[in-house]
Design an enzyme around this catalytic site. Sequence first.
Site, PDB file in Angstrom:
ATOM      1  N   SER A  65      70.837 109.727 -34.696  1.00 39.72           N
ATOM      2  CA  SER A  65      72.058 110.490 -34.966  1.00 39.72           C
ATOM      3  C   SER A  65      72.632 110.365 -36.361  1.00 39.72           C
ATOM      4  CB  SER A  65      73.132 110.092 -33.969  1.00 39.72           C
ATOM      5  OG  SER A  65      72.730 110.504 -32.698  1.00 39.72           O
ATOM      6  N   VAL A  66      72.289 109.294 -37.091  1.00 43.19           N
ATOM      7  CA  VAL A  66      72.854 109.206 -38.436  1.00 43.19           C
ATOM      8  C   VAL A  66      72.445 110.426 -39.255  1.00 43.19           C
ATOM      9  CG1 VAL A  66      73.075 106.689 -38.519  1.00 43.19           C
ATOM     10  CG2 VAL A  66      70.936 107.772 -39.264  1.00 43.19           C
TER      11      VAL A  66
END
Lengths: 369, 721
Positions: free
Chosen positions: B311-312
């Site tokens: 998700s980063v």
Amino acid sequence: MNKKRGPVDFPLFITILILLAIGINMVFSASMVEDYYKHNNTMYHLIRQLVWSGFGLFAMIVMANVDYFKLKNKKLIFFGMAATIVLLVVVLFMPPLNGARRWIGVGGLGIQPSEIAKLMLIIYLSDNISRKGEKIKSFTYGVLPVLFISGIFAALIILEPNMSTTMIILATAFALLFAGGVPLKYLTGLLMVGLLGAVVLIAIAPYRLQRVTAFLNPWSDPLGDGYQAIQSLYALGSGGFFGVKLGQSRQKFHYIPEAQNDFIFAIIGEELGFIGVLIIILLFAFLIWRGMKIALSCKDKFGSLLATGITTLIAVQSSINFLVVSSFMPVTGVTLPLISYGGSSLVFTMASLGVLLNISRHTIRNGVE
Amino acid sequence: MNFQHKTTITVKRRIVVLLLIIFVVQMVIVGRYAWVQIVWSPELQKLAVEQWTQDIKISAKRGKILDRNGDPLALSGNVERVEAFTKSINEAEKNGKITKEEMAEKIAPILGVTKDEVLNKLNKTLPSGLPMSTITLARRIEKEQGNKIRDLNLPGILVSEDTKRYYPNGNLASHILGSTDIDGKGRAGLERYYDKYLAGVPGRFRGETDPYHRELPYTISDYEAPKNGSDIVLTIDETIQFFVEKALEKGLAEYKAKRASAIVMDPKTGEILAMANKPDYDPNNPVVGTVEESTALWRNRMINESFEPGSVLKVITAAAAIEENEVKDSDKFFCSGSYKVADRTIHCWKRTGHGLQTFPEILQNSCNVGFMMLGERLGKEKLYKYFNSFGLGQKTGIDYPAEEKGILMSIDKVGPVELATQAFGQGISVTGIQYATVLATIANDGKMVQPHLVKKIINTDENGNTSVVKEFTPQIVKQVISAETARHMREILESVVSEGGAKKAYIEGYHIAGKTGTAQKVVDGRYAQGKYISSFGSMVPASDPKLVLFVSIDEPDPSNYYSGSTAAPLAKSIYEDLFKYLNMEPDTSGQEQKHVNKVVLPELRGMGIKEAESTLKNIRLNYETDGNGSIVYDMSPKPGVSVDENSKVVLYLGNSKNDNTKVVVPDFTEMTRKEISELAASLGLKVSFNGDGIGVSQDVEPGTEVDKNTTVKIILEQPDE
């Protein structure tokens, strides 16, 4: 008998002295480095060479004053030959030095019987052949006995083992047979037998074969059998045309061990260049020409053959040395007459040349009849 | 004369023939010598010179590696060696300058040996009995001793550096520094990358020698002093590096992780202030176990390995959407828990769905459905434009050996499903340094800077003059997004920390902006069960970031792996140290909404007053007491209530235990299973779980007063963003 003697052949005498002087210089140059490290005395070999040269000069002068035909004494030749053979046998029981039994006595003070053998055989053959006259053309009566005696010498010397001196003796004997008038068909046959013998000798003793291969490609074993050939070529190559100047050889710094001996000509090539090499070869050519001229001018067949034998000996030995140093022949231990450091061999060489000088005093040119 | 036999014509003729044969042989000999000495000579001479020439190397001192403030990280030992050149000594002796005896007398006391020992060494010979060219008198002596010997100024005595590499801080920064091999040559890390600068140029003695390495006379020999290696000044700050490593070490143990890594970067300059991976190794003894094990340990995970951070990467999709005007903050995204793309239904990590969200909220919630929708709006061409311009799948060009370039699927292979999954960060591998550079670009108003580890290379010559060999100035590679987009992104990312999934990194007054990411590890091409990588990328302060921090934890304990509760608090602990060290003051203007940390009140009833006091102090709560007694009889508010930090709790004191067992059910959402269990136990509540992951809903509303031992049912979701 006309006792009157002429003067010695002056050009020959001067040539001998020049070569001897060059030899003394080069022995000093070639040996000083090792002498410094081994003996802490750069003149170790120089002094000895000077002393031996003194003996040599003495021997030469003595022989130049003893009329050569006095050598034609049956008893003298018989005892001389007998003594030589005894010495050649005795030497086989001496402690070996570098794998060969060549010396009688200790170190530098010893003598090599093979050196005596060279001169003795020349005297013997000259006498024998001249004595036989026309009968030399007979194989059984003329050639065979001569071959037999030469064969004994050669066999004893090869047992030391000393291949090179054997070769020199056989070559000289062959030259004397040739000059003495042995028919060419016998000589051709002998040559064939000799070649076959050489092949057999090489085949039975492997170290000889290694030397042959080393000569063909010294770089195949640069630290072993090819070492000397390579180092010698390096010396000649670095010398080039003009040389690196007297005394400045680098190869004598342990790259060529005992450079004052068999490989002194490599140091000469390095320091004095091709120019120096050419001059020395020409000096030898001149010496040989004078020697042969003396042989031709001598009315007595014994004297002619004796002069021929001595000259041929110098010619064969110097040529083999030149060829070995330039890697044009397998490495064999042959010194360069008059130049290399050498105790007894120098004395015997100079004694032989004394005989040659004496013969020159009895030539037609000197009006001796 | 009485000749018995006259010389015949045949004899004479044959002698002439013999002479001619000899002359022919001699002509051949002359020809041979002419060939060897004229034609072959140049080649032979070359070989001969090769044989005579000897090079004796004198090693140069390897340069130091310094941190940005000049503190040494790698040193070439202060040890020295003493050598004697016999030729010079003998010459000096010959010229009557000094005798070996006198030399030995002077040297011996400095080396702490007897005069005879030195003299024996000076007179040492080769096994053949010949003198040696160089003799080593002493090795690895102290510099002071070396200087004393230097001061004696003795002929033929050379004091030089002895090779030994020291890393005074042991493991610190080992993955950056690397190590050297036995010969002192750089083998890994910067020691290898900058070897040519560090190594210097060895000096040499060149001369012609005989086979025993004795110098030959009448030849030119020369002595060339070694040129010392240059010093490398890193961008690393030793103190920051230390804080980072301390935190990683702690995190590694706390989260029972396989590995933990972090990068601290200055986004304006691209300078790496700290970079570390744990476990690491001690470069003083770099070889541990087998060669394979050692080399594996030497790998710098942040540069030499790529991984899926999950998700980063949503920040790239979000930035792209803003830059391309495909989204406004007010845009609404509805998450039902899954989204149908082509013929496939792809779930959000929260299967129960996030409901209706704004654009900032999909980042705060890390909602996969929202990002699939964003990806759809962008289309693969536009999304890939930003993947490429942010440097995915490309090396950053950092000055470090063997940089990985990560994995980005070729755009031709991207269908609707791949577009959707990549939009929320799945299926893309990056290196730590690559992602840190992405963050730095957003931090630096969209200008991408080249990350680097070395600030400058300086050289100090033998006269002590220092010159700069090379200086690395900040290099702006390109403008990736507009400054406005970058600023907007930072605002949203700040809300992710203050309100979203990265709350555990929040520090009041510091405006940390960041994004978490938890991804299943790809093992052998498949997502591996129970193996995660938890990452947290952040920058501070959001308005004009001075620092970028990327933290990545490899395989944390599967019972507590959510990045919001592993990587984020780890980052927080690093920040706390950094703010103090860098004198960064908190923003107390209060212009922004003040975010206050909430604390769940623990059960204090029945405790002694002293115990209750220290418990409250630990969680930063104030209290006042009412009544007399030594035991907490009751409290207000009740245990389980979430209160602001520093707020007041009233403790009613008495002398007996209260049998009132009412507690308040706290908000269990976004807590891990472990955290929920611990909290519930401390309050005397029972919990039952449904699912796995972090709390998303509970059957009893938070704030409800219940009896102790009441069971609360909690639904957990995999935060597998």
